[in-house]
Write an enzyme that holds these catalytic residues in place. Structure first.
Site, mmCIF file in Angstrom:
data_model
loop_
_atom_site.group_PDB
_atom_site.id
_atom_site.type_symbol
_atom_site.label_atom_id
_atom_site.label_comp_id
_atom_site.label_asym_id
_atom_site.label_seq_id
_atom_site.Cartn_x
_atom_site.Cartn_y
_atom_site.Cartn_z
ATOM 1 N N GLU A 1 0.838 -1.193 0.000
ATOM 2 C CA GLU A 1 0.000 0.000 0.000
ATOM 3 C C GLU A 1 0.878 1.250 0.000
ATOM 4 O O GLU A 1 1.758 1.401 0.842
ATOM 5 C CB GLU A 1 -0.925 -0.035 1.219
ATOM 6 C CG GLU A 1 -1.990 -1.121 1.064
ATOM 7 C CD GLU A 1 -2.606 -1.609 2.369
ATOM 8 O OE1 GLU A 1 -2.438 -0.935 3.402
ATOM 9 O OE2 GLU A 1 -3.229 -2.676 2.354
ATOM 10 N N LEU B 1 -6.220 -1.521 -0.561
ATOM 11 C CA LEU B 1 -6.145 -2.016 0.819
ATOM 12 C C LEU B 1 -6.696 -3.434 0.857
ATOM 13 O O LEU B 1 -7.873 -3.652 1.131
ATOM 14 C CB LEU B 1 -6.966 -1.128 1.767
ATOM 15 C CG LEU B 1 -6.231 0.106 2.285
ATOM 16 C CD1 LEU B 1 -6.401 1.253 1.321
ATOM 17 C CD2 LEU B 1 -6.724 0.484 3.652
ATOM 18 N N GLU C 1 -4.818 -6.617 2.163
ATOM 19 C CA GLU C 1 -3.616 -7.288 2.656
ATOM 20 C C GLU C 1 -3.641 -8.792 2.394
ATOM 21 O O GLU C 1 -2.612 -9.387 2.055
ATOM 22 C CB GLU C 1 -3.425 -7.017 4.145
ATOM 23 C CG GLU C 1 -3.042 -5.569 4.486
ATOM 24 C CD GLU C 1 -4.222 -4.621 4.620
ATOM 25 O OE1 GLU C 1 -5.379 -5.073 4.443
ATOM 26 O OE2 GLU C 1 -4.007 -3.427 4.882
ATOM 27 N N GLN D 1 1.993 -2.189 5.659
ATOM 28 C CA GLN D 1 2.286 -0.798 6.028
ATOM 29 C C GLN D 1 2.628 -0.593 7.506
ATOM 30 O O GLN D 1 3.558 0.142 7.834
ATOM 31 C CB GLN D 1 1.092 0.058 5.632
ATOM 32 C CG GLN D 1 1.396 1.522 5.540
ATOM 33 C CD GLN D 1 0.313 2.269 4.782
ATOM 34 O OE1 GLN D 1 -0.793 2.445 5.283
ATOM 35 N NE2 GLN D 1 0.611 2.709 3.582
ATOM 36 N N PHE D 2 1.871 -1.208 8.370
ATOM 37 C CA PHE D 2 2.193 -1.268 9.801
ATOM 38 C C PHE D 2 2.074 -2.748 10.155
ATOM 39 O O PHE D 2 1.147 -3.412 9.694
ATOM 40 C CB PHE D 2 1.175 -0.495 10.662
ATOM 41 C CG PHE D 2 1.335 0.995 10.663
ATOM 42 C CD1 PHE D 2 0.993 1.744 9.556
ATOM 43 C CD2 PHE D 2 1.833 1.666 11.781
ATOM 44 C CE1 PHE D 2 1.127 3.128 9.549
ATOM 45 C CE2 PHE D 2 1.973 3.054 11.791
ATOM 46 C CZ PHE D 2 1.621 3.785 10.670
ATOM 47 N N ASP E 1 0.925 -4.184 12.530
ATOM 48 C CA ASP E 1 -0.371 -4.513 13.135
ATOM 49 C C ASP E 1 -1.363 -5.047 12.105
ATOM 50 O O ASP E 1 -2.268 -5.793 12.455
ATOM 51 C CB ASP E 1 -0.973 -3.268 13.781
ATOM 52 C CG ASP E 1 0.013 -2.544 14.663
ATOM 53 O OD1 ASP E 1 -0.126 -2.598 15.882
ATOM 54 O OD2 ASP E 1 0.968 -1.923 14.125
ATOM 55 N N PHE E 2 -1.217 -4.625 10.855
ATOM 56 C CA PHE E 2 -2.199 -5.021 9.838
ATOM 57 C C PHE E 2 -1.920 -6.425 9.309
ATOM 58 O O PHE E 2 -2.655 -6.944 8.468
ATOM 59 C CB PHE E 2 -2.229 -4.028 8.671
ATOM 60 C CG PHE E 2 -2.291 -2.580 9.072
ATOM 61 C CD1 PHE E 2 -2.859 -2.195 10.275
ATOM 62 C CD2 PHE E 2 -1.779 -1.591 8.251
ATOM 63 C CE1 PHE E 2 -2.908 -0.862 10.655
ATOM 64 C CE2 PHE E 2 -1.825 -0.257 8.619
ATOM 65 C CZ PHE E 2 -2.391 0.110 9.821
ATOM 66 N N ILE E 3 -0.873 -7.035 9.807
ATOM 67 C CA ILE E 3 -0.546 -8.399 9.428
ATOM 68 C C ILE E 3 -1.661 -9.343 9.898
ATOM 69 O O ILE E 3 -1.804 -10.449 9.374
ATOM 70 C CB ILE E 3 0.831 -8.782 10.027
ATOM 71 C CG1 ILE E 3 1.599 -9.665 9.073
ATOM 72 C CG2 ILE E 3 0.683 -9.399 11.397
ATOM 73 C CD1 ILE E 3 3.082 -9.748 9.406
ATOM 74 N N HIS F 1 -1.455 0.508 16.084
ATOM 75 C CA HIS F 1 -0.378 0.880 15.153
ATOM 76 C C HIS F 1 0.991 0.784 15.805
ATOM 77 O O HIS F 1 1.915 1.487 15.396
ATOM 78 C CB HIS F 1 -0.577 2.318 14.645
ATOM 79 C CG HIS F 1 -1.680 2.487 13.656
ATOM 80 N ND1 HIS F 1 -3.006 2.440 14.022
ATOM 81 C CD2 HIS F 1 -1.675 2.695 12.324
ATOM 82 C CE1 HIS F 1 -3.763 2.635 12.956
ATOM 83 N NE2 HIS F 1 -2.986 2.783 11.907
HETATM 84 C C1 LIG Z 1 -6.144 -2.698 7.456
HETATM 85 C C2 LIG Z 1 -5.446 -1.424 7.288
HETATM 86 N N1 LIG Z 1 -4.632 -1.262 6.228
HETATM 87 C C3 LIG Z 1 -3.963 -0.103 6.058
HETATM 88 C C4 LIG Z 1 -4.096 0.931 6.953
HETATM 89 C C5 LIG Z 1 -3.292 2.224 6.773
HETATM 90 N N2 LIG Z 1 -4.212 3.264 6.347
HETATM 91 C C6 LIG Z 1 -4.851 4.045 7.249
HETATM 92 S S1 LIG Z 1 -5.998 5.006 6.529
HETATM 93 C C7 LIG Z 1 -5.607 4.415 4.992
HETATM 94 C C8 LIG Z 1 -6.378 4.883 3.818
HETATM 95 C C9 LIG Z 1 -7.838 4.646 4.028
HETATM 96 O O1 LIG Z 1 -8.566 5.097 2.941
HETATM 97 P P1 LIG Z 1 -10.118 5.267 3.025
HETATM 98 O O2 LIG Z 1 -10.740 4.047 3.576
HETATM 99 O O3 LIG Z 1 -10.565 5.703 1.683
HETATM 100 O O4 LIG Z 1 -10.344 6.413 4.099
HETATM 101 P P2 LIG Z 1 -9.806 7.915 4.019
HETATM 102 O O5 LIG Z 1 -8.460 7.930 4.627
HETATM 103 O O6 LIG Z 1 -9.813 8.326 2.620
HETATM 104 O O7 LIG Z 1 -10.782 8.673 4.863
HETATM 105 C C10 LIG Z 1 -4.590 3.486 5.061
HETATM 106 C C11 LIG Z 1 -3.992 2.808 3.916
HETATM 107 C C12 LIG Z 1 -4.949 0.703 8.046
HETATM 108 N N3 LIG Z 1 -5.102 1.637 8.990
HETATM 109 N N4 LIG Z 1 -5.620 -0.452 8.177
#
Ligand SMILES: Cc1ncc(C[n+]2csc(CCOP(=O)(O)OP(=O)(O)O)c2C)c(N)n1
Ligand SMILES: Cc1ncc(C[n+]2csc(CCOP(=O)(O)OP(=O)(O)O)c2C)c(N)n1
Ligand SMILES: [Mg+2]
Ligand SMILES: [Mg+2]
Lengths: 314, 333, 314, 333
Positions: free
Chosen positions: D30, D59, D61, D83-84, D86-88, D130
């Site tokens: 990501e 997104l 994983e 990415q972090f 924790d998301f594993i 996180h």
């Molecule tokens: C499972 C997971 N994967 C990746 C992330 C890292 N991350 C946090 S917000 C985000 C983007 C989220 O996009 P969206 O759902 O469109 O919400 P927006 O930020 O646009 O409000 C990412 C990749 C996360 N928090 N959780």
């Protein structure tokens, strides 16, 4: 496409799984297995649309896919009996039969577990500029899992050469598609990913073959994935232990009337490609072949217990 | 008069009694309804409670466990069943990042009373994706409790206690224990979550176990008794929070510790049992190096003999105890 | 529905997140935060369609939802500053603000992480026979996650009173919806689950309010879930550290021209519900309110370090 | 002349060099493209390799890690970035039930050369979802390797070695190490997966650590040296397979063991380090109870002071060593 050979494949699959069912009933096999009986037209119809170099991923109900793909019956039988000469040298059993080098990327005990893997094969083909296709078999149950969403979306946005084949056999274990979904078809999900979706009679080898050929062709040309929903039915229980409490005898009988093998055989008879009742002979031959495979397998040596410690790492 | 029922029935009885008493308790999982669950644990329950309280789900482990968490935030008392404990990989985010942490992240202003039941363990020839013992992962996650009863009696008492608990509890059953019988009172009783039990007294060595392999430990102890070695057997029953005090008491008495666990040896929970002993004063009470009898560091193979080869067994426990007692080295040599 | 109050809510949300952005830029806050600036019409439009007793689940970008739901600005500010008087007593921070008793079931740092939870709230309402609704907010990014598939399907087959509100703000961090999906709308996914799907202009509070009211009404009546896609835009970076390399200044400017607050204010002016330029005064008041909140918060005591060991278990 | 670059740059250099040499290596995750990854690790790489080899994923994983596994079965060499760490939790099935086991289940007839890179650890105020250190889970999964370099030099050498490895490797980076500088040769070199390193010699106590907290151990050792205590510091570098021999050698020399780990103490990997020592002959070489300095058994709180309170620190290491040396009890009292 030699129709008689396809009929033979179907018969072989059926004979194999009927034999396995029998062995389990007699308590002669360890673990569990899931039988493909009733669904033969899907595996054979789809795989007959493939070319050399194409690959497939399979499921917990994988014997049919493996046989249709051309895996060796002897080594499959040996694996089921846990023998060293089996495909997995006795380590995998029914749910993990694979021949990665040949392009059979494995049965999988996790529902939906190979959907990402199939996308990866498609990715590799696309990256290498090879005009090959990965077929991903899965059940209606896998459509309920999260990875369905992720895999279909990845394949769609990257135009991966993957053909998603959902074998809608009406049940995921005891969960009927009528209560697991609020829609009439599962192929309707495809449009949400921007890919074509088609529902086909999974009891008709020729119809399955046709839609699979189109989907494979599209993928091969760089046109991306297709979701095929093949409507079919599993005749036997979900696995060796299943009291069939969730469905009626009548329902099973109704579906058996549409048997894909009988249906295809009579089609071939009509076309004059098969003598009347010739398929009974072919059936007999298939059963003999399977008996022979399991007999040979039973004489194979067991793996050394210490071999359990090997193959964890390459 | 003893009332012998199976472990399976004990689990079912606990669920049934809790559901009769409290309308907010319900069971949700794959094939828990007319099928009765993959191992028949909930057989008959849908007939009594209907499909709104014994709920067949689609194959959506993350979704329905998440749903259960949501109901628990709203004051309900869900029981989620994961059909094989191996599939818990699908709901790790819901268990670890949600259920375990919501209360803490919200500063203590919420409760997540969820019980997640799941059968673990090998020995059925179901191979690598249907035989794992992954309970150690959850012991390592603060906010979760982990329970693993070895007898029908404990299964019932611990499940009722888990259902009272305001925290998420992972309740490990074992496929090979389901048919095991034992005396179980019909009336309700609770066994506190977090309390181990000395299931056999002895002076010579402490054997700590839980779940299926607790019976291996008892069998081994009986055999060793014939050789004049009296093992004290501790059934942890709860893995988290871990009842270190009971283990400590026994080890300080015997001076010797063997842990028996079904999971993979490396980084299994046996290491935690041992570490708690050796990093405390009890270290100085040990007169032998402690030992672990555990699953080999491999996935579970299909073939019966291969599977047996890598799993703990009463014989392996006996051998480990003998070896430990034989050692004539080190400071005491 | 008092329109002026809704305008005030939007202004409060904007002022709050602009202030938080400022504090981060000055290095005065720990951790990270995600700003709702630009998306105010969605939270306020949807939540104004709810009734007493309805609940919401939120996301990593949750300040707007919390304020629209009526959470206390002072306690939110205190939480951001890690104070004992914050909603989470300093343990949660921006991404975990919640008021479960009030029905705000929590921001969530895991994308898609609260989709199952929202279904659970819906389940509880249905079981208790309460005519209440759970609103599940999430971004376009969550549509890419597996749990989207599972949650929507569960809600659909069980007719749960859940309104799924996808805030399509064009990006998931740097991933544009144009490359993350192969379809024009995300609401198109709904039909695959057998639920209504609707795409609405997320910059128009009134339009959002209308579709949300319909969806909530449907859910309340036992008609099951709806998927609403609100087309919107985040003006600021994804989080405190974002160089905006994946989009152009022009694009941001284009969207700012359709600002939901300005749009709604001028609509109210046209209708005579607001004096000309009165909204500038309201904006000023909102900013004052926010300044005051953070000032008060900064004077609050820190939690005791030892409190870190509490609240792991109930 | 030393060539000081950051840990972040070292990781990037390893990826870049591997990708230049081998067209089958690619990076998928990501925001790894124009954004350069959440922590800037892949910044600039998409410009060199294009979006077919530095691939921004949705997104998803589980989906993209599964895809990477598929490419590895087909002979490619994927690098997946979570990415972090924790998301594993989202790709546990793909890692544990697929990547780790495919080879074994297929009887050795396949290879899964996957590298999954992910930043772990706390200290950034990102709170409970996180900030986790979950590496212990994967040490407990046969078929996976787990690497956790603490220096830019090791990061480059271990990443190149991981990319050569025919097995799935979970490669743990640390957010607080990304800016750390160190001498890193420009040419390629490999550090064997599975080899620990003695990063400081000493006679009085062995301190075993890995990742960020290895630096806490070194800092503590320097401070202790002023008190006349010479600690030997072992940087495990790889957690699985674990280099027990190096730890053993050191412990048999010093007779004292302190493990420093960032993860939650209960059932963390420190327990495995200790158990391997005490269940072997080395037990008799210990003249003090071993100790662990670890994260508290809590989720990670947001507030800075709270976060610091529950995390390991050089001070806590010093304190643990002092306490251990002070002990005047047990058999040696
Ligand atoms: C499972 C997971 N994967 C990746 C992330 C890292 N991350 C946090 S917000 C985000 C983007 C989220 O996009 P969206 O759902 O469109 O919400 P927006 O930020 O646009 O409000 C990412 C990749 C996360 N928090 N959780
Ligand atoms: C993730 C996961 N959940 C549950 C199971 C247990 N299980 C095995 S097969 C099956 C039903 C699968 O249904 P479907 O996908 O329709 O395939 P079918 O059995 O009908 O061929 C279930 C519930 C599993 N193997 N994996
Ligand atoms: Mg099915
Ligand atoms: Mg977005």
């Amino acid at each position: 496409m030699n129709h008689k050979e396809l009929l033979e494949k179907m018969l072989l699959i059926r004979a194999f799984d009927e034999k396995v069912n029998e062995l389990y009933a007699e308590g002669k096999v360890h673990g569990t297995a899931h039988f493909y009986v009733g669904q033969e037209a899907v595996a054979v119809g789809v795989i007959s649309a493939l070319r050399e170099g194409d690959v497939i991923t399979s499921t917990h109900r994988g014997h049919g896919h493996a046989i249709a793909f051309g895996l060796d019956i002897d080594r499959m039988a040996a694996e089921l009996l846990g023998k060293a000469s089996g495909y997995c040298h006795g380590k995998g059993g029914s749910m993990h039969i694979a021949d990665v080098k040949a392009g059979m990327l494995g049965a999988n005990g996790i529902v939906g577990g190979s959907m990402g893997i199939a996308c990866g094969a498609g990715w590799a083909f696309r990256r290498r500029g090879e005009e090959k296709v990965a077929v991903c078999f899965f059940g209606d149950g896998a459509v309920q899992e999260g990875i369905f969403n992720e895999a279909l979306n990845l394949a769609a946005i990257w135009d991966l050469p993957v053909v998603f084949v959902c074998e809608n056999n009406q049940y995921a274990m005891s969960k009927s598609v009528k209560t697991a979904f609020d829609t009439d078809t599962l192929s309707g999900r495809a449009s949400g990913y921007g890919m074509p979706g088609v529902t086909v009679d999974g009891m008709s080898l020729l119809e399955v073959h046709e839609v699979a050929s189109e989907a494979a062709e599209l993928a091969r040309r760089g046109g991306g994935p297709t979701l095929i929903e093949a409507i079919t039915y599993r005749y036997l229980g979900h696995s060796k232990s299943d009291a069939n409490l969730y469905r009626t005898r009548e329902e099973i009988q109704q579906w058996r009337k549409r048997d894909p093998i009988a249906h295809f055989a009579s089609e071939l008879e009509k076309r004059g490609e098969l003598q009347k009742d010739e398929w009974r002979e072919l059936e007999h031959a298939a059963r003999e072949r399977i008996e022979e495979a399991f007999e040979k397998a039973s004489e194979q040596p067991e793996p050394e217990p210490e071999s359990a410690l090997e193959d964890v790492y390459a | 008069m003893p009332r012998d029922i199976t472990y399976r029935e004990a689990v079912r009885e606990a669920m049934t009694q809790a559901m009769r008493e409290d309308d907010s308790v319900f069971l949700m999982g794959e094939d828990v309804g007319v099928y009765g669950g993959a191992f028949g644990v909930s057989r008959g329950m849908i007939e009594e409670f209907g499909e709104e309280r014994v709920v067949d789900t689609p194959l959506s482990e993350a979704g329905f466990v998440g749903l259960c968490i949501g109901t628990s935030l709203m004051g309900m008392r869900p029981i989620a069943e994961i059909q094989f404990s191996d599939f818990i990989t699908h709901c790790m985010d819901q268990l670890v990042n949600q259920a375990a942490k919501l209360r803490y992240m919200f500063g203590g202003e919420a409760e997540v009373p969820l019980v997640l039941r799941t059968p673990g363990g090998a020995g059925t020839g179901a191979a690598a994706q249907h035989s794992q013992s992954l309970e150690d992962w959850f012991i390592h996650v603060p906010g979760l409790k982990v329970v693993m009863p070895s007898t029908p009696y404990d299964a019932k008492g611990l499940l009722l206690a888990s259902l009272d608990d305001p925290n998420p509890v992972i309740f490990y059953e074992h496929k090979l224990l389901y048919n095991k019988k034992g005396d179980v009172p019909e009336e309700q009783y609770r066994i506190p979550v977090g309390e181990a039990r000395i299931s056999r007294e002895g002076e010579d060595v402490t054997v700590v176990a839980a779940g299926l392999v607790h019976h291996h430990a008892l069998e081994a102890a009986d055999a060793l008794s014939g050789e004049g070695v009296e093992a004290e057997v501790v059934d942890l029953r709860t893995l988290s929070p871990m009842d270190h005090e009971t283990v400590r008491g026994s080890v300080e008495k015997t001076g010797k510790l063997v842990v028996v666990e079904e999971d993979v040896k490396t980084a299994g929970w046996g290491a935690e049992v041992i570490s708690r002993i050796v990093e405390s004063e009890s270290f100085y009470a040990l007169d032998r190096a402690p030992a672990r009898v555990a699953g080999a560091d491999t996935p579970i193979p299909y073939n019966k003999n291969l599977e047996a080869f890598i799993r703990p067994s009463p014989e392996k426990v006996i051998e480990a105890v003998r070896k430990l007692l034989d050692v004539k080295v080190g400071v005491y040599s």
